[in-house]
Motif scaffolding. Sequence first.
Motif, short mmCIF file in Angstrom:
data_model
loop_
_atom_site.label_atom_id
_atom_site.label_comp_id
_atom_site.label_asym_id
_atom_site.label_seq_id
_atom_site.Cartn_x
_atom_site.Cartn_y
_atom_site.Cartn_z
N ASN A 36 10.41 13.92 -6.52
CA ASN A 36 9.44 12.91 -6.92
C ASN A 36 9.76 11.57 -6.24
O ASN A 36 10.65 10.85 -6.67
CB ASN A 36 9.46 12.74 -8.44
CG ASN A 36 8.36 11.84 -8.94
OD1 ASN A 36 7.81 11.05 -8.19
ND2 ASN A 36 8.06 11.96 -10.21
N PRO A 37 9.04 11.26 -5.15
CA PRO A 37 9.30 10.00 -4.44
C PRO A 37 9.13 8.76 -5.30
O PRO A 37 9.78 7.75 -5.07
CB PRO A 37 8.29 10.02 -3.29
CG PRO A 37 7.96 11.45 -3.09
CD PRO A 37 8.05 12.06 -4.46
N ALA A 75 4.24 11.48 5.69
CA ALA A 75 3.33 10.34 5.60
C ALA A 75 3.66 9.44 4.41
O ALA A 75 3.55 8.23 4.48
CB ALA A 75 1.89 10.83 5.49
N LEU A 76 4.09 10.05 3.33
CA LEU A 76 4.31 9.31 2.10
C LEU A 76 5.54 8.40 2.18
O LEU A 76 5.47 7.23 1.87
CB LEU A 76 4.48 10.28 0.94
CG LEU A 76 4.67 9.67 -0.42
CD1 LEU A 76 3.41 8.92 -0.84
CD2 LEU A 76 5.00 10.74 -1.44
N ALA A 77 6.64 8.95 2.61
CA ALA A 77 7.87 8.17 2.54
C ALA A 77 8.79 8.41 3.73
O ALA A 77 9.97 8.08 3.67
CB ALA A 77 8.60 8.48 1.24
N ARG A 106 0.84 -1.21 0.00
CA ARG A 106 0.00 0.00 0.00
C ARG A 106 0.87 1.26 0.00
O ARG A 106 0.58 2.22 -0.70
CB ARG A 106 -0.94 -0.02 1.21
CG ARG A 106 -1.85 1.16 1.30
CD ARG A 106 -2.97 1.03 0.27
NE ARG A 106 -3.89 2.11 0.48
CZ ARG A 106 -4.35 2.88 -0.48
NH1 ARG A 106 -4.03 2.64 -1.72
NH2 ARG A 106 -5.16 3.86 -0.22
N ILE A 107 1.97 1.23 0.77
CA ILE A 107 2.88 2.37 0.81
C ILE A 107 3.50 2.59 -0.57
O ILE A 107 3.55 3.71 -1.07
CB ILE A 107 3.98 2.15 1.87
CG1 ILE A 107 3.35 2.21 3.27
CG2 ILE A 107 5.09 3.18 1.74
CD1 ILE A 107 4.28 1.74 4.37
N ARG A 112 1.36 21.50 5.68
CA ARG A 112 0.73 20.37 4.98
C ARG A 112 1.73 19.70 4.05
O ARG A 112 1.73 18.47 3.91
CB ARG A 112 -0.52 20.84 4.22
CG ARG A 112 -1.21 19.76 3.46
CD ARG A 112 -1.90 18.74 4.39
NE ARG A 112 -2.47 17.67 3.60
CZ ARG A 112 -2.18 16.39 3.77
NH1 ARG A 112 -1.40 15.99 4.75
NH2 ARG A 112 -2.71 15.48 2.99
N VAL A 113 2.61 20.48 3.42
CA VAL A 113 3.65 19.90 2.57
C VAL A 113 4.52 18.95 3.40
O VAL A 113 4.80 17.83 2.99
CB VAL A 113 4.52 21.01 1.92
CG1 VAL A 113 5.75 20.41 1.23
CG2 VAL A 113 3.70 21.83 0.94
N HIS A 114 4.91 19.38 4.59
CA HIS A 114 5.70 18.53 5.49
C HIS A 114 4.93 17.25 5.83
O HIS A 114 5.50 16.16 5.84
CB HIS A 114 6.06 19.29 6.77
CG HIS A 114 7.19 20.25 6.59
ND1 HIS A 114 7.00 21.53 6.13
CD2 HIS A 114 8.51 20.11 6.80
CE1 HIS A 114 8.16 22.14 6.07
NE2 HIS A 114 9.10 21.31 6.47
#
Length: 104
Positions: free
Chosen positions: A63-64, A31-33, A5-6, A24-26
């Motif tokens: 770009n993660p 949360a993403l990576a 899911r990640i 919010r950017v932080h």
Amino acid sequence: LTSKRIIDNILQFDRDLKTDSPDRVHEIFAALAGYSASMVTRWIREGRIYMDEKTQTYWSDVNPAFRHLCYQHFCYTNQGEQAWKVIASSSSVVPCHVMVAGEG
């Protein structure tokens, strides 16, 4: 979240962050990576994450998904080593440009 899911979330990453809030950017990057606040702050300071004048929301040149795919294909396998060996053994002259990331 499961690791699948990640990874799915990372691959779905939208570089238009759809927020005008640096906080919010932080949150998005944490949360993403698991990116640290200091890293995200540095990217904002360096202009790699910036406010888009037209949309008035943040845009990410970071770009993660790209990072994940690089790790998947070059760090978690021996494909990177194999590619460098093919280039090194080539009889033709191949220009080589190496980019080195900074600390952090």
